[in-house]
Design a protein around this motif. Structure first.
Motif, short mmCIF file in Angstrom:
data_model
loop_
_atom_site.label_atom_id
_atom_site.label_comp_id
_atom_site.label_asym_id
_atom_site.label_seq_id
_atom_site.Cartn_x
_atom_site.Cartn_y
_atom_site.Cartn_z
N LYS A 1 24.24 -60.69 28.54
CA LYS A 1 23.05 -61.55 28.54
C LYS A 1 23.16 -62.60 27.44
CE LYS A 1 18.04 -61.29 28.16
NZ LYS A 1 16.90 -60.42 27.88
N ASP A 2 23.62 -62.18 26.24
CA ASP A 2 23.79 -63.13 25.14
C ASP A 2 24.80 -64.21 25.48
OD1 ASP A 2 21.94 -61.73 23.64
OD2 ASP A 2 23.45 -60.68 22.44
N ARG A 3 25.93 -63.81 26.07
CA ARG A 3 26.95 -64.79 26.46
C ARG A 3 26.42 -65.75 27.51
NH1 ARG A 3 32.19 -60.93 27.10
NH2 ARG A 3 32.57 -60.60 24.89
N LYS A 4 25.70 -65.20 28.46
CA LYS A 4 25.14 -66.03 29.53
C LYS A 4 24.15 -67.05 28.97
CE LYS A 4 23.11 -65.58 34.11
NZ LYS A 4 22.52 -64.71 35.08
N ASN A 5 23.34 -66.64 27.98
CA ASN A 5 22.37 -67.54 27.38
C ASN A 5 23.04 -68.61 26.52
OD1 ASN A 5 20.22 -66.23 28.56
ND2 ASN A 5 19.85 -64.90 26.81
N LYS A 6 24.25 -68.33 26.00
CA LYS A 6 24.96 -69.31 25.18
C LYS A 6 25.70 -70.34 26.00
CE LYS A 6 25.72 -66.31 21.22
NZ LYS A 6 26.72 -65.60 20.43
N VAL B 1 24.14 -50.25 27.97
CA VAL B 1 23.06 -51.10 27.44
C VAL B 1 23.65 -52.15 26.50
CG1 VAL B 1 21.02 -51.12 25.95
CG2 VAL B 1 21.25 -49.38 27.74
N TYR B 2 24.58 -51.73 25.65
CA TYR B 2 25.23 -52.65 24.71
C TYR B 2 25.97 -53.75 25.48
CZ TYR B 2 28.63 -54.26 21.25
OH TYR B 2 29.42 -55.02 20.43
N ALA B 3 26.73 -53.36 26.50
CA ALA B 3 27.48 -54.34 27.29
C ALA B 3 26.53 -55.29 28.02
CB ALA B 3 28.39 -53.62 28.29
N ALA B 4 25.43 -54.77 28.52
CA ALA B 4 24.45 -55.61 29.22
C ALA B 4 23.86 -56.64 28.27
CB ALA B 4 23.36 -54.74 29.83
N ALA C 1 38.22 -64.21 36.51
CA ALA C 1 37.72 -64.21 35.13
C ALA C 1 37.82 -65.61 34.54
CB ALA C 1 38.50 -63.22 34.29
N ALA C 2 38.91 -66.31 34.84
CA ALA C 2 39.10 -67.67 34.32
C ALA C 2 38.01 -68.61 34.82
CB ALA C 2 40.48 -68.20 34.71
N ILE C 3 37.67 -68.49 36.10
CA ILE C 3 36.61 -69.32 36.66
C ILE C 3 35.28 -69.02 35.97
CG2 ILE C 3 35.21 -69.70 38.74
CD1 ILE C 3 37.87 -69.32 40.34
N CYS C 4 35.00 -67.72 35.78
CA CYS C 4 33.74 -67.32 35.11
C CYS C 4 33.68 -67.83 33.67
CB CYS C 4 33.60 -65.80 35.11
SG CYS C 4 33.27 -65.10 36.73
N ASN C 5 34.85 -67.92 33.02
CA ASN C 5 34.90 -68.37 31.63
C ASN C 5 35.20 -69.86 31.50
OD1 ASN C 5 34.37 -65.82 30.47
ND2 ASN C 5 36.47 -65.20 30.87
N SER C 6 35.23 -70.56 32.62
CA SER C 6 35.42 -72.01 32.66
C SER C 6 36.72 -72.47 32.00
CB SER C 6 34.23 -72.73 32.01
OG SER C 6 33.05 -72.40 32.67
N HIS C 7 37.80 -71.76 32.27
CA HIS C 7 39.10 -72.24 31.82
C HIS C 7 40.19 -71.79 32.79
CE1 HIS C 7 38.62 -68.60 29.02
NE2 HIS C 7 39.44 -68.21 29.95
N SER C 8 41.42 -72.16 32.52
CA SER C 8 42.52 -71.88 33.43
C SER C 8 42.94 -70.42 33.38
CB SER C 8 43.73 -72.75 33.07
OG SER C 8 44.25 -72.33 31.81
N ALA C 9 43.68 -70.01 34.39
CA ALA C 9 44.23 -68.65 34.42
C ALA C 9 45.17 -68.46 33.23
CB ALA C 9 44.95 -68.40 35.73
#
Length: 99
Positions: A91-96, A84-87, A23-31
């Motif tokens: 998508k919004d987070r990915k676009n940001k 659907v809400y989570a998707a 999750a940290a890698i996906c969010n670009s920060h440390s564990a």
């Protein structure tokens, strides 16, 4: 006022640590930052208002809990709305995310 920090040593199951690191890698920060962020969301001071995102999640969780006794069709309908809400949020987070 200076930022006050404390250190703690904890033992985690290896698979949990692996998920935290992923999750940290996906969010670009440390564990460590991932753990702090998760704990900060869980232990919000009572006098601090909830963010809209956290409020939406809490309301969806409450709705899911409420309909446990409901028929399967109602449960599936709510779960599909949550998916659907989570998707859309993903998508919004990915676009940001800056590229």
């Amino acid at each position: 006022m200076a930022d006050e920090r404390a250190s703690i040593t904890i033992r985690l199951p290896k698979d949990l640590l692996d998920r935290i690191r992923e999750a940290a890698i996906c969010n670009s920060h440390s564990a460590n930052a991932e753990i702090v962020q998760c704990l900060s969301r869980e232990f919000v001071p009572e006098d601090q208002p909830m963010s809209q995102e956290d409020l939406d999640d809490a309301l969806l969780d409450a709705a899911e809990t409420y309909i446990i006794g409901a028929d399967d069709e109602a449960v599936m309908h709510l779960l599909s709305k949550r998916f659907v809400y989570a998707a859309h949020r993903y998508k919004d987070r990915k676009n940001k995310t800056p590229k």
